[in-house]
Design a protein around this motif. Sequence first.
Motif, PDB file in Angstrom:
ATOM      1  N   UNK A   4      45.546  75.078  14.563  1.00 51.86           N
ATOM      2  CA  UNK A   4      44.163  74.707  14.886  1.00 51.86           C
ATOM      3  C   UNK A   4      44.002  73.198  15.038  1.00 51.86           C
ATOM      4  N   UNK A   5      43.088  72.819  15.911  1.00 53.64           N
ATOM      5  CA  UNK A   5      42.776  71.405  16.094  1.00 53.64           C
ATOM      6  C   UNK A   5      42.020  70.879  14.874  1.00 53.64           C
ATOM      7  N   UNK A   6      41.923  69.563  14.795  1.00 55.80           N
ATOM      8  CA  UNK A   6      41.161  68.955  13.697  1.00 55.80           C
ATOM      9  C   UNK A   6      39.711  69.427  13.731  1.00 55.80           C
ATOM     10  N   UNK A   7      39.145  69.565  14.941  1.00 55.12           N
ATOM     11  CA  UNK A   7      37.761  70.033  15.070  1.00 55.12           C
ATOM     12  C   UNK A   7      37.616  71.452  14.543  1.00 55.12           C
ATOM     13  N   UNK A   8      38.556  72.327  14.890  1.00 59.92           N
ATOM     14  CA  UNK A   8      38.494  73.711  14.411  1.00 59.92           C
ATOM     15  C   UNK A   8      38.639  73.784  12.897  1.00 59.92           C
ATOM     16  N   UNK A   9      39.464  72.942  12.332  1.00 61.19           N
ATOM     17  CA  UNK A   9      39.607  72.937  10.868  1.00 61.19           C
ATOM     18  C   UNK A   9      38.295  72.523  10.201  1.00 61.19           C
ATOM     19  N   UNK A  10      37.601  71.540  10.791  1.00 66.24           N
ATOM     20  CA  UNK A  10      36.303  71.118  10.246  1.00 66.24           C
ATOM     21  C   UNK A  10      35.273  72.240  10.365  1.00 66.24           C
ATOM     22  N   UNK A  11      35.267  72.930  11.500  1.00 63.88           N
ATOM     23  CA  UNK A  11      34.337  74.044  11.704  1.00 63.88           C
ATOM     24  C   UNK A  11      34.590  75.141  10.670  1.00 63.88           C
ATOM     25  N   UNK A  69      24.309  70.439  34.211  1.00 62.28           N
ATOM     26  CA  UNK A  69      24.553  69.439  33.168  1.00 62.28           C
ATOM     27  C   UNK A  69      25.228  70.087  31.965  1.00 62.28           C
ATOM     28  N   UNK A  70      25.884  69.257  31.164  1.00 61.93           N
ATOM     29  CA  UNK A  70      26.475  69.765  29.934  1.00 61.93           C
ATOM     30  C   UNK A  70      25.371  70.009  28.905  1.00 61.93           C
ATOM     31  N   UNK A  71      25.444  71.153  28.219  1.00 61.98           N
ATOM     32  CA  UNK A  71      24.483  71.459  27.158  1.00 61.98           C
ATOM     33  C   UNK A  71      24.513  70.363  26.106  1.00 61.98           C
ATOM     34  N   UNK A  72      23.352  70.031  25.553  1.00 64.46           N
ATOM     35  CA  UNK A  72      23.224  68.902  24.623  1.00 64.46           C
ATOM     36  C   UNK A  72      23.996  69.093  23.323  1.00 64.46           C
ATOM     37  N   UNK A  73      24.399  70.324  23.013  1.00 68.23           N
ATOM     38  CA  UNK A  73      25.117  70.589  21.771  1.00 68.23           C
ATOM     39  C   UNK A  73      26.311  71.490  22.060  1.00 68.23           C
ATOM     40  N   UNK A  74      27.267  71.494  21.159  1.00 66.09           N
ATOM     41  CA  UNK A  74      28.333  72.487  21.203  1.00 66.09           C
ATOM     42  C   UNK A  74      27.900  73.651  20.313  1.00 66.09           C
ATOM     43  N   UNK A  75      28.487  74.822  20.532  1.00 65.74           N
ATOM     44  CA  UNK A  75      27.992  76.050  19.911  1.00 65.74           C
ATOM     45  C   UNK A  75      29.124  76.792  19.207  1.00 65.74           C
ATOM     46  N   UNK A 135      20.285  83.835   7.824  1.00 64.17           N
ATOM     47  CA  UNK A 135      20.751  84.711   6.748  1.00 64.17           C
ATOM     48  C   UNK A 135      21.305  83.953   5.543  1.00 64.17           C
ATOM     49  N   UNK A 136      21.731  82.715   5.724  1.00 64.40           N
ATOM     50  CA  UNK A 136      22.422  81.966   4.674  1.00 64.40           C
ATOM     51  C   UNK A 136      21.615  80.737   4.280  1.00 64.40           C
ATOM     52  N   UNK A 137      21.972  80.186   3.125  1.00 67.31           N
ATOM     53  CA  UNK A 137      21.527  78.841   2.752  1.00 67.31           C
ATOM     54  C   UNK A 137      20.005  78.690   2.848  1.00 67.31           C
ATOM     55  N   UNK A 138      19.288  79.702   2.353  1.00 65.02           N
ATOM     56  CA  UNK A 138      17.822  79.683   2.378  1.00 65.02           C
ATOM     57  C   UNK A 138      17.284  79.440   3.796  1.00 65.02           C
ATOM     58  N   UNK A 139      17.810  80.216   4.741  1.00 61.05           N
ATOM     59  CA  UNK A 139      17.380  80.182   6.141  1.00 61.05           C
ATOM     60  C   UNK A 139      17.689  78.864   6.849  1.00 61.05           C
ATOM     61  N   UNK A 140      18.659  78.114   6.348  1.00 65.03           N
ATOM     62  CA  UNK A 140      18.964  76.823   6.972  1.00 65.03           C
ATOM     63  C   UNK A 140      20.473  76.697   7.171  1.00 65.03           C
ATOM     64  N   UNK A 141      20.891  76.547   8.407  1.00 65.97           N
ATOM     65  CA  UNK A 141      22.297  76.379   8.763  1.00 65.97           C
ATOM     66  C   UNK A 141      22.391  75.038   9.482  1.00 65.97           C
ATOM     67  N   UNK A 142      22.614  73.959   8.733  1.00 74.25           N
ATOM     68  CA  UNK A 142      22.525  72.618   9.337  1.00 74.25           C
ATOM     69  C   UNK A 142      23.563  72.386  10.428  1.00 74.25           C
ATOM     70  N   UNK A 143      23.200  71.490  11.323  1.00 73.78           N
ATOM     71  CA  UNK A 143      24.112  71.042  12.371  1.00 73.78           C
ATOM     72  C   UNK A 143      25.322  70.362  11.738  1.00 73.78           C
ATOM     73  N   UNK A 144      26.478  70.524  12.338  1.00 74.41           N
ATOM     74  CA  UNK A 144      27.694  69.822  11.925  1.00 74.41           C
ATOM     75  C   UNK A 144      27.947  68.714  12.934  1.00 74.41           C
ATOM     76  N   UNK A 145      28.028  67.482  12.450  1.00 76.09           N
ATOM     77  CA  UNK A 145      28.308  66.342  13.321  1.00 76.09           C
ATOM     78  C   UNK A 145      29.794  66.025  13.281  1.00 76.09           C
ATOM     79  N   UNK A 146      30.417  66.087  14.462  1.00 76.30           N
ATOM     80  CA  UNK A 146      31.817  65.689  14.627  1.00 76.30           C
ATOM     81  C   UNK A 146      31.796  64.674  15.769  1.00 76.30           C
ATOM     82  N   UNK A 147      31.441  63.408  15.444  1.00 75.88           N
ATOM     83  CA  UNK A 147      31.185  62.426  16.500  1.00 75.88           C
ATOM     84  C   UNK A 147      32.289  62.411  17.555  1.00 75.88           C
ATOM     85  N   UNK A 148      31.892  62.393  18.829  1.00 78.20           N
ATOM     86  CA  UNK A 148      30.516  62.232  19.335  1.00 78.20           C
ATOM     87  C   UNK A 148      29.788  63.561  19.528  1.00 78.20           C
ATOM     88  N   UNK A 149      30.320  64.658  19.002  1.00 78.86           N
ATOM     89  CA  UNK A 149      29.742  65.975  19.239  1.00 78.86           C
ATOM     90  C   UNK A 149      28.840  66.423  18.095  1.00 78.86           C
TER      91      UNK A 149
END
Length: 197
Positions: A4-11, A69-75, A135-149
């Motif tokens: 896995x890439x470094x990004x995938x390991x963080x995810x 255009x590229x979507x503003x976020x990765x998914x 469903x998790x974390x009291x209805x909050x699944x925060x964004x993960x920042x992996x700059x610049x993404x």
Amino acid sequence: MSIPSAQCRLVAKYEQKIFGGKPLVREYLDEAGAASIDMLTCLDPVDPEIVSIGTIGVSEVALITGSGDELFTRVELCAAALASEGYWVNAVASVALHIIKTKRSVLPGCVVENIFRDYIPNPRMPHVYLAVPFFWNEDHFPQLDIPPLQVNWLQCISIYEEERLFIQEFGSDAFEARLVDQNVNILDMSRQQAVLD
């Protein structure tokens, strides 16, 4: 499974933190064996009859909007299901592979059609609806920042054809309001469809 890439390991690490429980990661291939996606599953630490499911790697693909255009976020995708319903992991993997192959942008309120037909004979709810995770974390699944993404998750929910048509006509906000008002159990694959009058 490839390294896995470094990004995938963080995810993966981030999903495991949100889901809790001991993680298991497996590679899922498409029918031709040409494309794959890694899937993380964790049995709920409080209720082991529930499994949390997350994709690892959808966010490596830039998704393209209708205007080109590229979507503003990765998914990435997530789902909660009964652990006894093993087809759910396959279904979420299929949605992920569909997104990766088409590269079309997806946002809350999108529907991916007929996913469950590959895994259940004559499914009552053949489609997957993509929602802001709740469903998790009291209805909050925060964004993960992996700059610049930035990486955001969409939760997969099974829906009826009638519900898909309602979303198409009246929009996702109206549909989700009915789910909340009627206290619909999204984990119940035998649930009745939401009352859409």
